[in-house]
Design a protein around this motif. Sequence first.
Motif, mmCIF file in Angstrom:
data_model
loop_
_atom_site.group_PDB
_atom_site.id
_atom_site.type_symbol
_atom_site.label_atom_id
_atom_site.label_comp_id
_atom_site.label_asym_id
_atom_site.label_seq_id
_atom_site.Cartn_x
_atom_site.Cartn_y
_atom_site.Cartn_z
ATOM 1 N N TRP A 1 0.753 -0.992 0.010
ATOM 2 C CA TRP A 1 0.083 0.036 -0.038
ATOM 3 C C TRP A 1 0.845 1.353 0.080
ATOM 4 C CZ3 TRP A 1 -5.375 -0.999 0.524
ATOM 5 C CH2 TRP A 1 -5.820 -2.307 0.810
ATOM 6 N N LYS A 2 0.583 2.331 -0.771
ATOM 7 C CA LYS A 2 1.171 3.477 -0.747
ATOM 8 C C LYS A 2 0.248 4.647 -0.515
ATOM 9 C CE LYS A 2 4.899 2.002 -3.565
ATOM 10 N NZ LYS A 2 5.678 2.259 -4.997
ATOM 11 N N PRO A 3 0.487 5.985 -0.414
ATOM 12 C CA PRO A 3 -0.574 7.077 -0.104
ATOM 13 C C PRO A 3 -1.180 7.628 -1.236
ATOM 14 C CG PRO A 3 1.584 7.507 1.294
ATOM 15 C CD PRO A 3 1.847 6.111 0.362
ATOM 16 N N LYS A 4 -1.967 7.949 -1.468
ATOM 17 C CA LYS A 4 -2.655 8.578 -2.447
ATOM 18 C C LYS A 4 -2.158 9.907 -2.889
ATOM 19 C CE LYS A 4 -6.937 6.083 -2.505
ATOM 20 N NZ LYS A 4 -8.846 6.190 -2.498
ATOM 21 N N ASN A 5 -1.591 10.524 -3.929
ATOM 22 C CA ASN A 5 -1.384 11.835 -4.131
ATOM 23 C C ASN A 5 -2.209 12.535 -5.067
ATOM 24 O OD1 ASN A 5 -1.011 10.585 -6.954
ATOM 25 N ND2 ASN A 5 1.226 10.163 -6.296
ATOM 26 N N GLU A 6 -2.233 13.652 -5.448
ATOM 27 C CA GLU A 6 -3.140 14.466 -6.110
ATOM 28 C C GLU A 6 -3.362 13.920 -7.685
ATOM 29 O OE1 GLU A 6 -2.093 18.383 -6.101
ATOM 30 O OE2 GLU A 6 -2.023 18.581 -3.845
ATOM 31 N N ALA A 7 -2.269 13.347 -8.206
ATOM 32 C CA ALA A 7 -2.718 12.750 -9.385
ATOM 33 C C ALA A 7 -3.391 11.567 -9.518
ATOM 34 C CB ALA A 7 -1.185 12.498 -10.016
ATOM 35 N N ASP A 8 -3.119 10.760 -8.333
ATOM 36 C CA ASP A 8 -4.009 9.540 -8.213
ATOM 37 C C ASP A 8 -5.412 9.755 -7.880
ATOM 38 O OD1 ASP A 8 -1.769 7.976 -8.626
ATOM 39 O OD2 ASP A 8 -1.333 7.817 -6.386
ATOM 40 N N LEU A 9 -5.652 10.927 -6.985
ATOM 41 C CA LEU A 9 -7.118 11.235 -6.890
ATOM 42 C C LEU A 9 -7.870 11.928 -8.022
ATOM 43 C CD1 LEU A 9 -6.286 13.151 -3.367
ATOM 44 C CD2 LEU A 9 -7.545 11.113 -3.787
ATOM 45 N N ILE A 10 -7.139 12.353 -8.907
ATOM 46 C CA ILE A 10 -7.806 13.136 -10.115
ATOM 47 C C ILE A 10 -7.936 11.676 -11.095
ATOM 48 C CG2 ILE A 10 -7.345 14.259 -12.434
ATOM 49 C CD1 ILE A 10 -5.593 16.528 -10.597
ATOM 50 N N GLU A 11 -7.037 10.825 -11.095
ATOM 51 C CA GLU A 11 -7.274 9.660 -12.122
ATOM 52 C C GLU A 11 -8.338 8.900 -11.512
ATOM 53 O OE1 GLU A 11 -4.517 6.258 -13.927
ATOM 54 O OE2 GLU A 11 -3.664 7.552 -12.371
#
Length: 574
Positions: free
Chosen positions: A504-514
């Motif tokens: 598991w890894k943290p969600k970043n802003e790019a992941d949230l948009i995707e």
Amino acid sequence: MGPTTRARFVYNRRRRAVEEASDDEEEQHDTSSSSDEEEEEAEEASGEEVDDEEEAAAAEPGAKKPPAAAAAGERRGGRKDPITISLKKVCKVCKRTGHEAGFKGAVYIDCPMKPCFLCKMPGHTTLTCPHRIAMEHGVIPAPRRNTNTSLDYVFQSQVKGKISMVKPQFLIPNQLDCGNVKFHQRRVTCLEFHPARNNVLLSGDKKGLLGIWDYVKLHEKITYDSVHSCILNSMKIDTANDGVLYTASSDGTASSTDLDTGIGSPLLNLNPNGWNGPSTWRMIYGMDLNTDKGLLLVADSFGFLYLLDRRSKTRIGHPILIHKKGSKVTCLHCNPAQPEVLLSSGNDHYARIWDTRNLVPNSPLASLAHGRVVNSGYFSPHSGNKILTTCQDNRIRVWDYIFGNLESPSREIVHSHDFSRHLTPFKAEWDPKDYTETVAVIGRYISENYNGVALHPIDFIDTSSGKLLAEVMDPDITTISPVNKLHPQDDILATGSSRSIFIWKPKNEADLIEERTKQKAKKYIYGSGSRKKSNGKHDNSSDDDSDGDSDGKNKKAKRTRFTHTVKGKGKSKV
């Protein structure tokens, strides 16, 4: 019941009644057998009408009962009432009516007549438990209990400076990045990150297999099946030589294994004569390293502690009884600031603090009482000033100050980790990156309903307040994750769920948009015992000991090109 079946039932009942009647009635029945056969044919044609006519005739005042009915009445009068089957819903737990216990969809409903499964208190069920609604319910941060001793002065001058006063921003690894589906043949029992090889994860399972996986390259993994013969309970990497791994197993052995060659060297064997029954078979669960003194400490299932010199690979002195004789020592942990101070946990409902320089049986520095079996106990990772224990009574206990009053914990946090069997014990562990020494991670036993699916989250808890910081889960992982390990440098969480391992890894802003636009694809590789379901989810639903496929006819083609296991002292790799 159809007409034909009902007619046969009436005929058989009348025939048994006639056989129990008097001899005169039997003779009368023999002379009129032809008429009975005619009655039977009539009953088969219209069985319900015959019964109705008999009941109507019996209800008429002054009506004479037929001989068969009289005999049946006499028989019923001399015996108990017939057994009746009720279709009322009965609780499986307390055997009472009016309520039910069990799963309703994705939610488990417990019996209201029993104490709450979560907090063990009566008066409510788990669904309405205030600790389930708010985990910090009833948790009051305790004031610091100063003893004003010389030890307190040492703490203030040497140890307190290591504790950060500013709490940094904590990133929760809440997004599933990749997974190794059914990497192991049996359930995962322990995990450990390699201190030098940043992306390498070590894992052990119930069968004794040791796995090494590079989760960045995904396909690079090695398995050793010659280290131990059964459950691999604990592993530690030698800080002086990171190519050597120390392991402890339920086969009663402690070994050092070369990670490059897979060749193991036995350090301790508590069962040299083999199996002679459970009363003499010793298992090793707790193990830790004292790096300053070059000691390897292991404890068995009979309450004894063994000291080993890791350089000469020999035992030092005699075994020392540190817990109740005959009870299992579940965990050992040396204080990171003062390695001579040892914390042990056991099945005798105690966690005890010892000074390894002066070990005297049944004379610990302190004994921390618990309600049930203590699964684990750990000092805080930087200062070593706090203690975190996990007990089978669904309590996480925190002691804020080891130099203070240890008769009672500073806080008791109610959390669901009480289980019966077929699971690796839950253990709450500190986050090694948190310099405030407040964040802990542990898997959850009770499932939660998320869009109609029963999921078992992984909880991040603030031990200073009992507050739930985050619950990590994924719809593809429906099994329980009792084994969890946080990376010592990176914001990465590794979990062992049944036979699989996930990163598991943290969600970043790019992941949230995707994620808002489309579902992010997850990367999986498949071990030797894995297969993929037709609905796209992974067949990882087994948390118990029944591993493998029972029917070989319906097996799908397995993708085994990533792993090849070699028996003996060899290894398997890509």
